[in-house]
Design an enzyme around this catalytic site. Structure first.
Site, PDB file in Angstrom:
ATOM      1  N   CYS A  95      -2.609  -2.340   6.664  1.00 44.57           N
ATOM      2  CA  CYS A  95      -2.780  -1.003   7.234  1.00 44.57           C
ATOM      3  C   CYS A  95      -4.114  -0.870   7.961  1.00 44.57           C
ATOM      4  O   CYS A  95      -4.311   0.063   8.739  1.00 44.57           O
ATOM      5  CB  CYS A  95      -2.625   0.079   6.172  1.00 44.57           C
ATOM      6  SG  CYS A  95      -3.760  -0.073   4.788  1.00 44.57           S
ATOM      7  N   CYS A 109       0.851  -1.189   0.000  1.00 41.46           N
ATOM      8  CA  CYS A 109       0.000   0.000   0.000  1.00 41.46           C
ATOM      9  C   CYS A 109       0.890   1.243   0.000  1.00 41.46           C
ATOM     10  O   CYS A 109       1.802   1.368   0.828  1.00 41.46           O
ATOM     11  CB  CYS A 109      -0.881  -0.024   1.240  1.00 41.46           C
ATOM     12  SG  CYS A 109      -1.792   1.489   1.508  1.00 41.46           S
ATOM     13  N   GLU A 110       0.640   2.139  -0.915  1.00 43.65           N
ATOM     14  CA  GLU A 110       1.508   3.316  -1.022  1.00 43.65           C
ATOM     15  C   GLU A 110       1.307   4.317   0.117  1.00 43.65           C
ATOM     16  O   GLU A 110       2.118   5.202   0.298  1.00 43.65           O
ATOM     17  CB  GLU A 110       1.323   3.995  -2.368  1.00 43.65           C
ATOM     18  CG  GLU A 110       0.001   4.655  -2.596  1.00 43.65           C
ATOM     19  CD  GLU A 110      -0.098   5.278  -3.980  1.00 43.65           C
ATOM     20  OE1 GLU A 110      -0.687   6.353  -4.069  1.00 43.65           O
ATOM     21  OE2 GLU A 110       0.421   4.697  -4.956  1.00 43.65           O
ATOM     22  N   HIS A 111       0.248   4.162   0.888  1.00 44.73           N
ATOM     23  CA  HIS A 111       0.002   5.107   1.977  1.00 44.73           C
ATOM     24  C   HIS A 111       0.819   4.806   3.228  1.00 44.73           C
ATOM     25  O   HIS A 111       1.214   5.726   3.943  1.00 44.73           O
ATOM     26  CB  HIS A 111      -1.479   5.136   2.337  1.00 44.73           C
ATOM     27  CG  HIS A 111      -2.339   5.675   1.239  1.00 44.73           C
ATOM     28  ND1 HIS A 111      -3.662   5.334   1.079  1.00 44.73           N
ATOM     29  CD2 HIS A 111      -2.052   6.524   0.217  1.00 44.73           C
ATOM     30  CE1 HIS A 111      -4.157   5.954   0.034  1.00 44.73           C
ATOM     31  NE2 HIS A 111      -3.200   6.674  -0.512  1.00 44.73           N
ATOM     32  N   HIS A 112       1.040   3.505   3.518  1.00 44.43           N
ATOM     33  CA  HIS A 112       1.771   3.142   4.729  1.00 44.43           C
ATOM     34  C   HIS A 112       2.951   2.213   4.465  1.00 44.43           C
ATOM     35  O   HIS A 112       3.649   1.840   5.395  1.00 44.43           O
ATOM     36  CB  HIS A 112       0.827   2.459   5.728  1.00 44.43           C
ATOM     37  CG  HIS A 112      -0.261   3.349   6.222  1.00 44.43           C
ATOM     38  ND1 HIS A 112      -1.523   3.356   5.652  1.00 44.43           N
ATOM     39  CD2 HIS A 112      -0.282   4.282   7.199  1.00 44.43           C
ATOM     40  CE1 HIS A 112      -2.278   4.247   6.280  1.00 44.43           C
ATOM     41  NE2 HIS A 112      -1.554   4.832   7.216  1.00 44.43           N
ATOM     42  N   GLN A 161      -5.248  -0.559  -4.326  1.00 46.26           N
ATOM     43  CA  GLN A 161      -6.044  -1.648  -4.897  1.00 46.26           C
ATOM     44  C   GLN A 161      -6.958  -1.131  -5.999  1.00 46.26           C
ATOM     45  O   GLN A 161      -7.117  -1.784  -7.037  1.00 46.26           O
ATOM     46  CB  GLN A 161      -6.852  -2.335  -3.795  1.00 46.26           C
ATOM     47  CG  GLN A 161      -7.653  -3.515  -4.299  1.00 46.26           C
ATOM     48  CD  GLN A 161      -8.327  -4.280  -3.186  1.00 46.26           C
ATOM     49  OE1 GLN A 161      -7.853  -4.312  -2.061  1.00 46.26           O
ATOM     50  NE2 GLN A 161      -9.444  -4.906  -3.486  1.00 46.26           N
ATOM     51  N   HIS A 179      -5.817  -5.837   3.893  1.00 43.22           N
ATOM     52  CA  HIS A 179      -4.851  -4.743   3.993  1.00 43.22           C
ATOM     53  C   HIS A 179      -4.279  -4.656   5.400  1.00 43.22           C
ATOM     54  O   HIS A 179      -5.025  -4.426   6.361  1.00 43.22           O
ATOM     55  CB  HIS A 179      -5.527  -3.415   3.624  1.00 43.22           C
ATOM     56  CG  HIS A 179      -5.852  -3.307   2.176  1.00 43.22           C
ATOM     57  ND1 HIS A 179      -5.170  -2.470   1.330  1.00 43.22           N
ATOM     58  CD2 HIS A 179      -6.773  -3.952   1.406  1.00 43.22           C
ATOM     59  CE1 HIS A 179      -5.662  -2.582   0.106  1.00 43.22           C
ATOM     60  NE2 HIS A 179      -6.632  -3.473   0.133  1.00 43.22           N
TER      61      HIS A 179
END
Length: 196
Positions: free
Chosen positions: A155, A84-87, A125, A153
């Site tokens: 995260c 996941c590019e956020h975390h 995703q 996920h």
């Protein structure tokens, strides 16, 4: 002939330095025995996990077969893992890909290779779902395409709300799969059928 997919090179030394700094920042001793080689391990892992950054998934769709098949082709339960590019935490799941050919079919393993390439980069995703469906339309000129991804996920399960057992489902429907309710339902029913 074997496909030649360029391998994305990462700056492993830079990653090692950054991981060492993270260990220091969280109050750990990067020189203790258990952590001594951790920066190198993480650098090698990132090189593997992000190997799809510069790779072009279109290369897997260049070889196709002329075939007058006009029913749905479905490959389901293609396993994948991405970050996941956020975390920068993993999300893991399976992809179901279906398409309605228009005179061309692709080797089934090529669809799994497309998933592998697209998943090996910092990802969302939702974006991954759209990218796979769009590739089928653009490269194979299919009459319709459907992609469904189911994933857990990290995260959401190991941090923040910590909701174990929750998962995310995304879909992208193109062409006939979007316009024709019957085709969409056939696709969904084929996915629901029990596997071997």
């Amino acid at each position: 002939m074997t496909e030649q997919i360029p391998v994305h090179q990462v700056d492993q030394q830079r990653i090692e330095k950054a991981v060492r700094e993270i260990l220091l920042a969280i109050g750990e001793n990067p020189d203790r025995e258990g952590l001594l080689e951790t920066p190198q391990r993480v650098a090698r892992m990132y090189a593997e996990l992000f190997s799809g950054i510069k790779a072009d998934p279109r290369l897997h769709l260049q070889k196709f077969f002329t075939e007058e098949y006009d029913e749905i082709v479905l490959v389901k339960d293609i396993s994948f893992h991405s970050m996941c590019e956020h975390h920068l935490l993993p999300f893991i799941g399976k992809v179901h890909i279906g398409y309605l050919p228009d005179g061309k079919v692709i080797g089934l393993s090529k669809l799994a290779r497309v998933v592998e390439t697209i998943s090996k980069r910092p990802q969302l995703q939702e974006r991954m779902t759209e990218e796979i469906a769009n590739l089928l339309v653009e490269e194979l000129k299919v009459k319709g395409a459907g992609v469904i991804i189911e994933a857990v996920h990290s995260c959401m399960t190991i941090r923040g709300v910590r909701k174990q057992g929750s998962f995310c489902i995304t879909s992208a429907m193109k062409g006939t799969f979007r316009k024709d309710h019957r085709t969409r339902m056939e696709f969904m029913n084929l996915i629901r059928q029990k596997s071997l």
